[in-house]
Design a protein around this motif. Structure first.
Motif, PDB file in Angstrom:
ATOM      1  N   PRO A  96      46.986  44.062  34.529  1.00 32.07           N
ATOM      2  CA  PRO A  96      45.806  43.110  34.311  1.00 32.07           C
ATOM      3  C   PRO A  96      45.473  42.452  33.078  1.00 32.07           C
ATOM      4  O   PRO A  96      45.075  41.341  32.890  1.00 32.07           O
ATOM      5  CB  PRO A  96      44.533  44.116  34.646  1.00 32.07           C
ATOM      6  N   THR A  97      46.105  43.308  31.893  1.00 31.96           N
ATOM      7  CA  THR A  97      45.883  42.729  30.506  1.00 31.96           C
ATOM      8  C   THR A  97      47.377  42.737  30.178  1.00 31.96           C
ATOM      9  O   THR A  97      47.956  43.899  30.173  1.00 31.96           O
ATOM     10  CB  THR A  97      44.893  43.589  29.720  1.00 31.96           C
ATOM     11  N   ASP A  99      50.547  40.919  27.341  1.00 29.16           N
ATOM     12  CA  ASP A  99      50.925  40.070  26.368  1.00 29.16           C
ATOM     13  C   ASP A  99      52.431  39.220  26.977  1.00 29.16           C
ATOM     14  O   ASP A  99      53.234  39.710  27.178  1.00 29.16           O
ATOM     15  CB  ASP A  99      51.471  40.752  25.142  1.00 29.16           C
ATOM     16  N   CYS A 114      49.842  33.914  27.603  1.00 31.85           N
ATOM     17  CA  CYS A 114      48.911  34.365  28.543  1.00 31.85           C
ATOM     18  C   CYS A 114      48.273  35.890  28.303  1.00 31.85           C
ATOM     19  O   CYS A 114      49.325  36.575  27.460  1.00 31.85           O
ATOM     20  CB  CYS A 114      49.688  34.426  30.124  1.00 31.85           C
ATOM     21  N   ARG A 115      47.111  35.997  28.629  1.00 38.24           N
ATOM     22  CA  ARG A 115      46.585  37.294  28.179  1.00 38.24           C
ATOM     23  C   ARG A 115      46.322  38.246  29.370  1.00 38.24           C
ATOM     24  O   ARG A 115      46.051  39.423  29.375  1.00 38.24           O
ATOM     25  CB  ARG A 115      45.243  37.336  27.388  1.00 38.24           C
ATOM     26  N   THR A 116      45.837  37.603  30.726  1.00 35.85           N
ATOM     27  CA  THR A 116      45.659  38.360  31.916  1.00 35.85           C
ATOM     28  C   THR A 116      46.549  37.928  32.897  1.00 35.85           C
ATOM     29  O   THR A 116      47.382  36.849  32.776  1.00 35.85           O
ATOM     30  CB  THR A 116      44.415  37.929  32.270  1.00 35.85           C
ATOM     31  N   ARG A 117      46.555  38.812  34.116  1.00 39.14           N
ATOM     32  CA  ARG A 117      47.507  38.478  35.330  1.00 39.14           C
ATOM     33  C   ARG A 117      47.103  37.205  35.811  1.00 39.14           C
ATOM     34  O   ARG A 117      47.961  36.426  36.303  1.00 39.14           O
ATOM     35  CB  ARG A 117      47.265  39.703  36.125  1.00 39.14           C
ATOM     36  N   GLU A 119      45.906  34.445  34.219  1.00 37.32           N
ATOM     37  CA  GLU A 119      46.619  33.586  33.466  1.00 37.32           C
ATOM     38  C   GLU A 119      47.950  33.345  33.483  1.00 37.32           C
ATOM     39  O   GLU A 119      48.858  32.288  33.576  1.00 37.32           O
ATOM     40  CB  GLU A 119      46.517  33.664  31.814  1.00 37.32           C
ATOM     41  N   THR A 181      53.613  45.100  30.716  1.00 41.86           N
ATOM     42  CA  THR A 181      52.322  44.781  29.898  1.00 41.86           C
ATOM     43  C   THR A 181      52.870  43.858  28.850  1.00 41.86           C
ATOM     44  O   THR A 181      51.919  43.361  27.938  1.00 41.86           O
ATOM     45  CB  THR A 181      51.907  46.106  29.164  1.00 41.86           C
ATOM     46  N   ARG A 182      54.072  43.536  28.793  1.00 43.12           N
ATOM     47  CA  ARG A 182      54.777  42.420  27.718  1.00 43.12           C
ATOM     48  C   ARG A 182      55.733  41.959  28.390  1.00 43.12           C
ATOM     49  O   ARG A 182      56.482  42.486  28.830  1.00 43.12           O
ATOM     50  CB  ARG A 182      54.927  43.196  26.443  1.00 43.12           C
TER      51      ARG A 182
END
Length: 195
Positions: A96-97, A99, A114-117, A119, A181-182
């Motif tokens: 969900p969050t 990088d 983008c910072r969120t799924r 985005e 996550t990244r």
């Protein structure tokens, strides 16, 4: 005469194998038949305690490990989904969050950070709107525990100009708790902007 492997397993006793008095040497397919096991076919009385039961020769099975998503499995599942153009399945692999970055100028026609799924979902919509991906080839996956590096190649026909663009690329992914996550991408952004 070939011994039934299941029957052989049923006749294992403590540290001794009993083969119902058969005497010769043969091979018994295991599992899908890819591996073969040499089976001694001789009277049980000729076995000594140094021979281990067949069930001790089989690899250990840990159900939790068997079904656990490794970072490599998560990343490959995401790339396979992208190859099928199944963006929803890709997004299921993203935390969900996140990088999510492209190393390059902000003038690219799609988001570079983008910072969120959600985005990331918008990133894919704008990426698809930019051009038709005619070749997408993840060529090598390099495993470094929770970090996966993917080397690949892409060819795109740009919608704005109709010109082709191609580049090799490098993606660096980090997976934690079964989700990406990244994700960082390096590609020839200058060639993309001049195409």
């Amino acid at each position: 005469m070939v011994i039934d492997a299941a029957a052989a397993l049923r006749h294992c006793e403590a540290d001794r194998l009993t083969w119902d008095g058969v005497s010769s040497v043969g091979e018994v397919p295991l599992g899908d038949g890819a591996a073969l096991m040499k089976v001694l076919r001789r009277p049980a009385s000729t076995f000594d305690n140094s021979i281990r039961p067949v069930d001790r020769l089989a690899p250990s099975f840990h159900p939790k490990e068997e079904f656990m998503d490794t970072p490599m499995a998560v990343v490959k599942r995401a790339y396979q989904a992208f190859g099928r153009r199944d963006i929803e399945a890709v997004l299921e692999c993203i935390a969900p969050t996140v990088d999510w970055r492209i190393v390059g100028p902000a003038s690219l026609p799609f988001p570079t950070q983008c910072r969120t799924r959600q985005e990331v979902g918008q990133f894919f919509k704008e990426l698809v709107a930019d051009g038709e991906i005619t070749v997408f080839e993840p060529r090598e996956f390099i495993d470094a525990n929770e970090h996966i590096v993917v080397l690949g190649f892409v060819r795109v026909i740009l919608r704005e100009t109709g010109k082709p663009f191609e580049s090799e690329w490098v993606h660096i992914c980090t997976v934690k708790d079964g989700l990406v996550t990244r994700w960082i991408e390096f590609f020839d952004t200058a060639a993309r902007l001049t195409a």
